[in-house]
Design an enzyme around this catalytic site. Structure first.
Site, PDB file in Angstrom:
ATOM      1  N   GLY A   7      44.203  43.331  62.073  1.00 14.51           N
ATOM      2  CA  GLY A   7      45.403  42.859  61.365  1.00 14.51           C
ATOM      3  C   GLY A   7      45.332  41.380  61.073  1.00 14.51           C
ATOM      4  N   ILE A   8      44.120  40.853  60.884  1.00 12.39           N
ATOM      5  CA  ILE A   8      43.948  39.400  60.674  1.00 12.39           C
ATOM      6  C   ILE A   8      44.618  38.926  59.391  1.00 12.39           C
ATOM      7  N   LEU A  58      42.284  51.042  61.959  1.00 16.12           N
ATOM      8  CA  LEU A  58      42.485  51.519  63.341  1.00 16.12           C
ATOM      9  C   LEU A  58      42.418  53.042  63.437  1.00 16.12           C
ATOM     10  N   LEU A  79      46.576  43.286  66.474  1.00 16.79           N
ATOM     11  CA  LEU A  79      47.783  42.973  65.709  1.00 16.79           C
ATOM     12  C   LEU A  79      47.984  43.949  64.555  1.00 16.79           C
ATOM     13  N   ALA A  80      47.037  44.833  64.328  1.00 16.70           N
ATOM     14  CA  ALA A  80      47.161  45.783  63.212  1.00 16.70           C
ATOM     15  C   ALA A  80      48.212  46.832  63.545  1.00 16.70           C
ATOM     16  N   ALA A  81      49.028  47.152  62.563  1.00 22.06           N
ATOM     17  CA  ALA A  81      50.018  48.225  62.731  1.00 22.06           C
ATOM     18  C   ALA A  81      50.700  48.479  61.396  1.00 22.06           C
ATOM     19  N   SER A  83      53.909  48.150  60.460  1.00 25.86           N
ATOM     20  CA  SER A  83      54.852  47.377  61.268  1.00 25.86           C
ATOM     21  C   SER A  83      56.287  47.412  60.739  1.00 25.86           C
ATOM     22  N   TYR A  94      51.953  58.888  59.789  1.00 25.11           N
ATOM     23  CA  TYR A  94      50.994  57.804  59.614  1.00 25.11           C
ATOM     24  C   TYR A  94      51.282  56.664  60.606  1.00 25.11           C
ATOM     25  N   SER A 124      56.357  45.648  71.197  1.00 26.65           N
ATOM     26  CA  SER A 124      57.532  45.251  70.416  1.00 26.65           C
ATOM     27  C   SER A 124      58.849  45.497  71.137  1.00 26.65           C
ATOM     28  N   GLU A 126      61.221  46.641  69.747  1.00 27.05           N
ATOM     29  CA  GLU A 126      61.706  47.910  69.191  1.00 27.05           C
ATOM     30  C   GLU A 126      61.580  49.042  70.219  1.00 27.05           C
ATOM     31  N   TYR A 150      58.445  54.018  64.647  1.00 30.32           N
ATOM     32  CA  TYR A 150      57.662  52.810  64.967  1.00 30.32           C
ATOM     33  C   TYR A 150      57.786  52.462  66.447  1.00 30.32           C
TER      34      TYR A 150
HETATM   35  P1  NDP Z   1      52.136  42.527  59.412  1.00 31.45           P
HETATM   36  O1  NDP Z   1      52.703  43.804  58.896  1.00 31.45           O
HETATM   37  O2  NDP Z   1      52.359  41.258  58.661  1.00 31.45           O
HETATM   38  O3  NDP Z   1      50.546  42.698  59.603  1.00 31.45           O
HETATM   39  C1  NDP Z   1      49.975  43.886  60.029  1.00 31.45           C
HETATM   40  C2  NDP Z   1      48.492  43.860  59.715  1.00 31.45           C
HETATM   41  O4  NDP Z   1      47.936  45.116  60.137  1.00 31.45           O
HETATM   42  C3  NDP Z   1      48.151  43.727  58.227  1.00 31.45           C
HETATM   43  O5  NDP Z   1      47.087  42.827  58.078  1.00 31.45           O
HETATM   44  C4  NDP Z   1      47.714  45.128  57.827  1.00 31.45           C
HETATM   45  O6  NDP Z   1      46.715  45.163  56.837  1.00 31.45           O
HETATM   46  C5  NDP Z   1      47.103  45.616  59.115  1.00 31.45           C
HETATM   47  N1  NDP Z   1      47.065  47.078  59.223  1.00 31.45           N
HETATM   48  C6  NDP Z   1      48.075  47.948  59.000  1.00 31.45           C
HETATM   49  N2  NDP Z   1      47.670  49.204  59.240  1.00 31.45           N
HETATM   50  C7  NDP Z   1      46.378  49.119  59.635  1.00 31.45           C
HETATM   51  C8  NDP Z   1      45.399  50.069  60.013  1.00 31.45           C
HETATM   52  N3  NDP Z   1      45.674  51.366  60.045  1.00 31.45           N
HETATM   53  N4  NDP Z   1      44.166  49.629  60.358  1.00 31.45           N
HETATM   54  C9  NDP Z   1      43.871  48.301  60.315  1.00 31.45           C
HETATM   55  N5  NDP Z   1      44.744  47.354  59.943  1.00 31.45           N
HETATM   56  C10 NDP Z   1      45.988  47.760  59.611  1.00 31.45           C
HETATM   57  O7  NDP Z   1      52.683  42.381  60.920  1.00 31.45           O
HETATM   58  P2  NDP Z   1      52.928  41.053  61.788  1.00 31.45           P
HETATM   59  O8  NDP Z   1      51.805  40.137  61.574  1.00 31.45           O
HETATM   60  O9  NDP Z   1      54.328  40.590  61.578  1.00 31.45           O
HETATM   61  O10 NDP Z   1      52.870  41.657  63.256  1.00 31.45           O
HETATM   62  C11 NDP Z   1      51.636  41.703  63.979  1.00 31.45           C
HETATM   63  C12 NDP Z   1      51.722  42.773  65.053  1.00 31.45           C
HETATM   64  O11 NDP Z   1      52.787  42.459  65.941  1.00 31.45           O
HETATM   65  C13 NDP Z   1      52.022  44.181  64.534  1.00 31.45           C
HETATM   66  O12 NDP Z   1      51.354  45.089  65.369  1.00 31.45           O
HETATM   67  C14 NDP Z   1      53.512  44.326  64.730  1.00 31.45           C
HETATM   68  O13 NDP Z   1      53.873  45.684  64.868  1.00 31.45           O
HETATM   69  C15 NDP Z   1      53.693  43.552  66.017  1.00 31.45           C
HETATM   70  N6  NDP Z   1      55.009  42.966  66.201  1.00 31.45           N
HETATM   71  C16 NDP Z   1      55.512  42.143  65.238  1.00 31.45           C
HETATM   72  C17 NDP Z   1      56.723  41.534  65.401  1.00 31.45           C
HETATM   73  C18 NDP Z   1      57.302  40.657  64.350  1.00 31.45           C
HETATM   74  O14 NDP Z   1      58.503  40.383  64.420  1.00 31.45           O
HETATM   75  N7  NDP Z   1      56.534  40.181  63.387  1.00 31.45           N
HETATM   76  C19 NDP Z   1      57.486  41.711  66.670  1.00 31.45           C
HETATM   77  C20 NDP Z   1      56.844  42.593  67.615  1.00 31.45           C
HETATM   78  C21 NDP Z   1      55.645  43.171  67.391  1.00 31.45           C
HETATM   79  P3  NDP Z   1      46.959  44.727  55.305  1.00 31.45           P
HETATM   80  O15 NDP Z   1      46.853  43.233  55.304  1.00 31.45           O
HETATM   81  O16 NDP Z   1      45.869  45.421  54.595  1.00 31.45           O
HETATM   82  O17 NDP Z   1      48.331  45.241  54.956  1.00 31.45           O
HETATM   83  P1  GDR Z   2      63.070  44.911  62.407  1.00 30.25           P
HETATM   84  O1  GDR Z   2      62.986  43.830  61.228  1.00 30.25           O
HETATM   85  O2  GDR Z   2      63.434  46.249  61.925  1.00 30.25           O
HETATM   86  O3  GDR Z   2      63.929  44.316  63.490  1.00 30.25           O
HETATM   87  O4  GDR Z   2      61.552  44.982  62.896  1.00 30.25           O
HETATM   88  P2  GDR Z   2      63.652  43.797  59.785  1.00 30.25           P
HETATM   89  O5  GDR Z   2      63.539  42.399  59.310  1.00 30.25           O
HETATM   90  O6  GDR Z   2      63.123  44.874  58.895  1.00 30.25           O
HETATM   91  O7  GDR Z   2      65.204  44.151  60.082  1.00 30.25           O
HETATM   92  C1  GDR Z   2      66.022  43.309  60.871  1.00 30.25           C
HETATM   93  C2  GDR Z   2      67.458  43.823  60.798  1.00 30.25           C
HETATM   94  O8  GDR Z   2      68.005  43.572  59.506  1.00 30.25           O
HETATM   95  C3  GDR Z   2      68.677  44.741  59.058  1.00 30.25           C
HETATM   96  N1  GDR Z   2      68.718  44.784  57.592  1.00 30.25           N
HETATM   97  C4  GDR Z   2      67.668  44.863  56.761  1.00 30.25           C
HETATM   98  N2  GDR Z   2      66.340  44.910  57.023  1.00 30.25           N
HETATM   99  C5  GDR Z   2      65.494  44.986  55.963  1.00 30.25           C
HETATM  100  N3  GDR Z   2      64.177  45.016  56.186  1.00 30.25           N
HETATM  101  N4  GDR Z   2      65.946  45.027  54.666  1.00 30.25           N
HETATM  102  C6  GDR Z   2      67.282  44.996  54.366  1.00 30.25           C
HETATM  103  O9  GDR Z   2      67.664  45.050  53.208  1.00 30.25           O
HETATM  104  C7  GDR Z   2      68.189  44.903  55.472  1.00 30.25           C
HETATM  105  N5  GDR Z   2      69.537  44.837  55.552  1.00 30.25           N
HETATM  106  C8  GDR Z   2      69.846  44.761  56.836  1.00 30.25           C
HETATM  107  C9  GDR Z   2      67.858  45.880  59.653  1.00 30.25           C
HETATM  108  O10 GDR Z   2      68.591  47.094  59.620  1.00 30.25           O
HETATM  109  C10 GDR Z   2      67.591  45.328  61.056  1.00 30.25           C
HETATM  110  O11 GDR Z   2      68.692  45.584  61.879  1.00 30.25           O
HETATM  111  C11 GDR Z   2      60.748  43.824  63.009  1.00 30.25           C
HETATM  112  C12 GDR Z   2      59.299  44.216  62.652  1.00 30.25           C
HETATM  113  O12 GDR Z   2      58.530  43.037  62.538  1.00 30.25           O
HETATM  114  C13 GDR Z   2      58.678  45.081  63.732  1.00 30.25           C
HETATM  115  O13 GDR Z   2      57.286  45.247  63.460  1.00 30.25           O
HETATM  116  C14 GDR Z   2      58.852  44.351  65.076  1.00 30.25           C
HETATM  117  O14 GDR Z   2      58.264  45.103  66.110  1.00 30.25           O
HETATM  118  C15 GDR Z   2      60.330  44.111  65.346  1.00 30.25           C
HETATM  119  O15 GDR Z   2      60.830  43.281  64.308  1.00 30.25           O
HETATM  120  C16 GDR Z   2      60.566  43.398  66.672  1.00 30.25           C
END
Ligand code: NDP
Ligand code: GDR
Length: 321
Positions: A7-8, A58, A79-81, A83, A94, A124, A126, A150
């Protein structure tokens, strides 16, 4: 040190890669093939020449084996997911494969190739669902009760991490991270959707910001701060499970108020809600208590909620001009 990041090209992956390069490490990463090749490295283009990148996924065990063999890492950051929580309701199978089973693929590949490689798993908040302690905080011992595909997938990965630690004596650490944002956040997540759309409204390019649930609360920090916590956790002598959070919670409405206030936009005029942006089940409030992480590593967040949103607004003003 050789470090491999899955997930770089994601938000966190790109900041972590920058941090590791600054620290002088050899940074390796797995990227996914995209039909528009510039999308494969969209967030790491500026440092691409310093990185060693491998195609992989992954869900593709062989590609993980290949990346591990080529990079010979001492540490892997997973970090890949898939997400996005709302999208996990549309693609639950998926999401389980990539976010849950994907981690098992990685842990198993490490066990087979070299169980001495240390693993960081991006767990997370979550996973808590609507569970909290009596004072409203989530802590490491707060029971998990995920309410989204998720969250369930992340819990599978979390438990797998602990099982590999206990069964094979491997160094596998879970960082239980609460929401963290930045200008590199996907624009379909709340904060960056609000910032980008509000700037578009202020520039006359669109008329309204349309959101789902306005009342949910999240503990929002900055991705740059949180990748420092990931690195700090991996410097500890022993693997652990630790929460990374600011300990301050804000509502969706607070995000809108700050951003609209900054751009002098009127909420009645420009904000609408539409149920299509709501989830079938929702977490009402997240607020993390991260004293374990702070005591073990000395980590603390440096960028405030307001500074973070201001940085994101400034980014979009420049980008959209
Ligand atoms: P992003 O969605 O920005 O990045 C996820 C990365 O994973 C992307 O580069 C994506 O690739 C890659 N990816 C997705 N599916 C696959 C797969 N099947 N195989 C390989 N690579 C894959 O997430 P964040 O950087 O925000 O988060 C990083 C990690 O931390 C995630 O695991 C997320 O669930 C977790 N997390 C994030 C939080 C947050 O608030 N940001 C909070 C808690 C946990 P591509 O660039 O091609 O799309
Ligand atoms: P979250 O982040 O679901 O907490 O997961 P997101 O920013 O999507 O939502 C935060 C809150 O805002 C409410 N919301 C909306 N959200 C989105 N995306 N779009 C809208 O239009 C909107 N309106 C209201 C949502 O319902 C929610 O309550 C993130 C991700 O980064 C996960 O990968 C990570 O694990 C968790 O944070 C911690």
């Amino acid at each position: 040190m050789n470090v491999l990041i899955t997930g770089i090209n994601g938000q966190d992956g790109s900041y972590l890669a920058e941090l590791l390069l600054e620290l002088g490490h050899n940074v390796h990463g797995i990227v996914r093939r995209n039909s528009q090749s510039e999308n494969q490295t969209s967030r790491i283009e500026h440092i691409r020449h310093q990185l060693n990148l491998y195609y992989g996924d992954l869900t593709d065990f062989a590609s993980i084996i290949t990346a591990l063999k080529k990079s010979e890492p001492q540490i892997v950051f997973n970090l890949a997911a898939q997400s996005h929580v709302k999208i996990s309701f549309e693609q639950p199978v998926y999401t389980m494969q990539a976010t849950g089973l994907g981690f098992l693929n990685l842990a198993e590949a490490v066990r087979i190739i070299n169980p001495a490689i240390k693993i960081f798993q991006a767990s997370s908040s979550e996973m808590f669902g609507n569970s909290s302690d009596g004072d409203g905080f989530q802590r490491e011992l707060t029971p998990f009760a995920p309410v989204s595909p998720y969250g369930i997938a992340k819990l599978m990965a979390y438990q797998t991490a602990i099982n590999y630690r206990d069964s094979y004596n491997m160094f596998v650490t879970n960082g239980i991270f609460f929401n963290h944002e930045s200008p590199r956040r996907g624009t379909n997540f709340l904060t960056n959707k609000v910032c980008k759309t509000a700037v578009e409204i202020s520039q006359g390019k669109t008329d309204a910001l349309v959101l789902g649930n306005m009342h949910t609360r999240r503990d929002w920090g900055h991705s740059k701060d949180y990748v420092k916590a990931m690195w700090a956790l991996m410097q500890l002598e022993k693997p652990t499970d630790a929460i990374c959070a600011t300990g301050i919670t804000h509502s969706v409405g607070d995000v809108v108020d700050h951003v609209f206030g900054r751009l002098k936009l009127n909420r009645t005029q420009h904000l609408r809600t539409d149920r299509k942006f709501e989830r079938p089940t929702e977490i009402l409030s997240l607020c993390g208590e991260s004293s374990k992480l702070r005591n073990l590593t000395g980590w603390k967040p440096e960028i405030s909620f307001e500074q973070m949103l201001d940085e994101m607004v400034d980014y979009w003003i420049k980008e959209l001009n």
